[in-house]
Write a protein that holds these residues in place. Structure first.
Motif, PDB file in Angstrom:
ATOM      1  N   THR A  13       0.805  -1.220   0.000  1.00 32.62           N
ATOM      2  CA  THR A  13       0.000   0.000   0.000  1.00 32.62           C
ATOM      3  C   THR A  13       0.839   1.272   0.000  1.00 32.62           C
ATOM      4  O   THR A  13       0.295   2.362   0.177  1.00 32.62           O
ATOM      5  CB  THR A  13      -0.964  -0.009   1.208  1.00 32.62           C
ATOM      6  OG1 THR A  13      -0.197  -0.120   2.413  1.00 32.62           O
ATOM      7  CG2 THR A  13      -1.961  -1.153   1.106  1.00 32.62           C
ATOM      8  N   ALA A  14       2.145   1.135  -0.172  1.00 33.22           N
ATOM      9  CA  ALA A  14       3.014   2.322  -0.227  1.00 33.22           C
ATOM     10  C   ALA A  14       2.534   3.238  -1.345  1.00 33.22           C
ATOM     11  O   ALA A  14       2.134   2.753  -2.420  1.00 33.22           O
ATOM     12  CB  ALA A  14       4.466   1.908  -0.464  1.00 33.22           C
ATOM     13  N   PRO A  15       2.528   4.540  -1.090  1.00 36.08           N
ATOM     14  CA  PRO A  15       2.055   5.468  -2.128  1.00 36.08           C
ATOM     15  C   PRO A  15       2.725   5.209  -3.472  1.00 36.08           C
ATOM     16  O   PRO A  15       3.948   5.135  -3.578  1.00 36.08           O
ATOM     17  CB  PRO A  15       2.435   6.845  -1.560  1.00 36.08           C
ATOM     18  CG  PRO A  15       2.389   6.640  -0.066  1.00 36.08           C
ATOM     19  CD  PRO A  15       2.924   5.235   0.139  1.00 36.08           C
ATOM     20  N   GLY A  16       1.906   4.982  -4.473  1.00 35.91           N
ATOM     21  CA  GLY A  16       2.383   4.737  -5.829  1.00 35.91           C
ATOM     22  C   GLY A  16       2.599   3.274  -6.174  1.00 35.91           C
ATOM     23  O   GLY A  16       2.587   2.909  -7.347  1.00 35.91           O
ATOM     24  N   PHE A  17       2.787   2.415  -5.165  1.00 36.28           N
ATOM     25  CA  PHE A  17       3.089   1.012  -5.454  1.00 36.28           C
ATOM     26  C   PHE A  17       1.934   0.283  -6.141  1.00 36.28           C
ATOM     27  O   PHE A  17       2.166  -0.396  -7.157  1.00 36.28           O
ATOM     28  CB  PHE A  17       3.524   0.259  -4.195  1.00 36.28           C
ATOM     29  CG  PHE A  17       3.895  -1.177  -4.476  1.00 36.28           C
ATOM     30  CD1 PHE A  17       5.153  -1.490  -4.976  1.00 36.28           C
ATOM     31  CD2 PHE A  17       2.986  -2.201  -4.272  1.00 36.28           C
ATOM     32  CE1 PHE A  17       5.500  -2.803  -5.271  1.00 36.28           C
ATOM     33  CE2 PHE A  17       3.318  -3.513  -4.553  1.00 36.28           C
ATOM     34  CZ  PHE A  17       4.585  -3.818  -5.053  1.00 36.28           C
ATOM     35  N   PRO A  18       0.683   0.393  -5.637  1.00 42.38           N
ATOM     36  CA  PRO A  18      -0.392  -0.341  -6.313  1.00 42.38           C
ATOM     37  C   PRO A  18      -0.565   0.062  -7.775  1.00 42.38           C
ATOM     38  O   PRO A  18      -0.820  -0.784  -8.630  1.00 42.38           O
ATOM     39  CB  PRO A  18      -1.642   0.005  -5.493  1.00 42.38           C
ATOM     40  CG  PRO A  18      -1.118   0.386  -4.151  1.00 42.38           C
ATOM     41  CD  PRO A  18       0.207   1.051  -4.418  1.00 42.38           C
ATOM     42  N   GLY A  19      -0.387   1.355  -8.081  1.00 46.80           N
ATOM     43  CA  GLY A  19      -0.501   1.800  -9.470  1.00 46.80           C
ATOM     44  C   GLY A  19       0.638   1.281 -10.330  1.00 46.80           C
ATOM     45  O   GLY A  19       0.449   0.938 -11.497  1.00 46.80           O
ATOM     46  N   TRP A  20       1.822   1.201  -9.742  1.00 48.71           N
ATOM     47  CA  TRP A  20       3.002   0.738 -10.469  1.00 48.71           C
ATOM     48  C   TRP A  20       2.984  -0.783 -10.651  1.00 48.71           C
ATOM     49  O   TRP A  20       3.207  -1.293 -11.749  1.00 48.71           O
ATOM     50  CB  TRP A  20       4.266   1.173  -9.727  1.00 48.71           C
ATOM     51  CG  TRP A  20       5.516   0.623 -10.321  1.00 48.71           C
ATOM     52  CD1 TRP A  20       6.145   1.054 -11.449  1.00 48.71           C
ATOM     53  CD2 TRP A  20       6.275  -0.483  -9.825  1.00 48.71           C
ATOM     54  NE1 TRP A  20       7.268   0.282 -11.693  1.00 48.71           N
ATOM     55  CE2 TRP A  20       7.366  -0.666 -10.713  1.00 48.71           C
ATOM     56  CE3 TRP A  20       6.141  -1.330  -8.730  1.00 48.71           C
ATOM     57  CZ2 TRP A  20       8.311  -1.664 -10.518  1.00 48.71           C
ATOM     58  CZ3 TRP A  20       7.083  -2.320  -8.543  1.00 48.71           C
ATOM     59  CH2 TRP A  20       8.154  -2.484  -9.435  1.00 48.71           C
ATOM     60  N   ALA A  21       2.716  -1.512  -9.555  1.00 47.37           N
ATOM     61  CA  ALA A  21       2.799  -2.977  -9.595  1.00 47.37           C
ATOM     62  C   ALA A  21       1.495  -3.628 -10.018  1.00 47.37           C
ATOM     63  O   ALA A  21       1.486  -4.784 -10.427  1.00 47.37           O
ATOM     64  CB  ALA A  21       3.212  -3.515  -8.235  1.00 47.37           C
ATOM     65  N   GLY A  22       0.392  -2.902  -9.881  1.00 45.49           N
ATOM     66  CA  GLY A  22      -0.916  -3.450 -10.213  1.00 45.49           C
ATOM     67  C   GLY A  22      -1.666  -3.915  -8.971  1.00 45.49           C
ATOM     68  O   GLY A  22      -1.055  -4.308  -7.969  1.00 45.49           O
ATOM     69  N   ALA A  23      -2.970  -3.844  -9.060  1.00 48.38           N
ATOM     70  CA  ALA A  23      -3.819  -4.208  -7.931  1.00 48.38           C
ATOM     71  C   ALA A  23      -3.649  -5.673  -7.535  1.00 48.38           C
ATOM     72  O   ALA A  23      -3.663  -6.008  -6.349  1.00 48.38           O
ATOM     73  CB  ALA A  23      -5.282  -3.919  -8.253  1.00 48.38           C
TER      74      ALA A  23
END
Length: 183
Positions: A13-23
């Motif tokens: 849930t680190a800011p930016g991680f879900p968008g970068w790595a995918g849900a």
């Protein structure tokens, strides 16, 4: 175990991680982390002082909350593919968060009066802050009737902040020897 689970939740849930790595990656990390939390909570429950009501109640409530997080994080892994299952994510998440809040309050009652020199008291206070952050996250993660999360950023940030608090609390109570070896 709490430290490992917290680290996985924080990473997911680190800011930016879900968008970068995918849900799917973020959800899988949370699902994996939830099992570390549950294992640690089970050990804590088994080892809790049976003569002290607050200790036992805090451990039992926390363990129940972790089981619900197993359910919600597991459902989240599949919910992106099966839209009808998205409701199965929020209800156990919110209930688990409520149980975490109760366990955090009971945990603070178990450690007693405020004492900034006490590792147990400081860990309990930081843990309670993490419980509050997870509660905020659960409220923000509410799935509206149109299938959209109420506030996805706040849901992720609350989980991230809560995970960091849980990680700090877990590291604070490590035995002094273990902290020296890792340093």
């Amino acid at each position: 175990m709490f430290a490992i689970g917290s680290t996985l939740f924080a990473l997911a849930t680190a800011p930016g991680f879900p968008g970068w790595a995918g849900a799917a990656t973020a959800d899988t990390l949370c699902f994996t982390g939830s099992w570390f939390f549950t294992t640690a909570a089970w050990i804590q429950l088994v080892r809790s002082d049976r003569t002290r009501w607050f200790d036992r109640a805090a451990a039992a409530t926390q363990f129940a909350g972790t089981l619900l997080f197993n359910l919600s994080t597991g459902a989240a892994v599949w919910a992106h593919a099966v839209t009808e299952q998205r409701d199965y994510v929020w209800t156990p998440d919110a209930t688990g968060s409520a149980l975490f809040l109760i366990s955090g309050v009971l945990g603070m009652a178990a450690v007693g009066m405020p004492d900034l020199r006490s590792r147990d008291w400081c860990a309990g206070a930081i843990n309670l802050a993490g419980c509050v952050a997870f509660g905020v996250s659960a409220l923000a993660a509410f799935i509206r009737p149109d299938g959209v999360t109420a506030d996805e950023w706040l849901a992720n940030f609350g989980t991230f902040l809560g995970a960091l608090c849980f990680l700090a609390a877990a590291l604070i109570v490590l035995p002094r020897f273990a902290r020296r070896v890792r340093a």
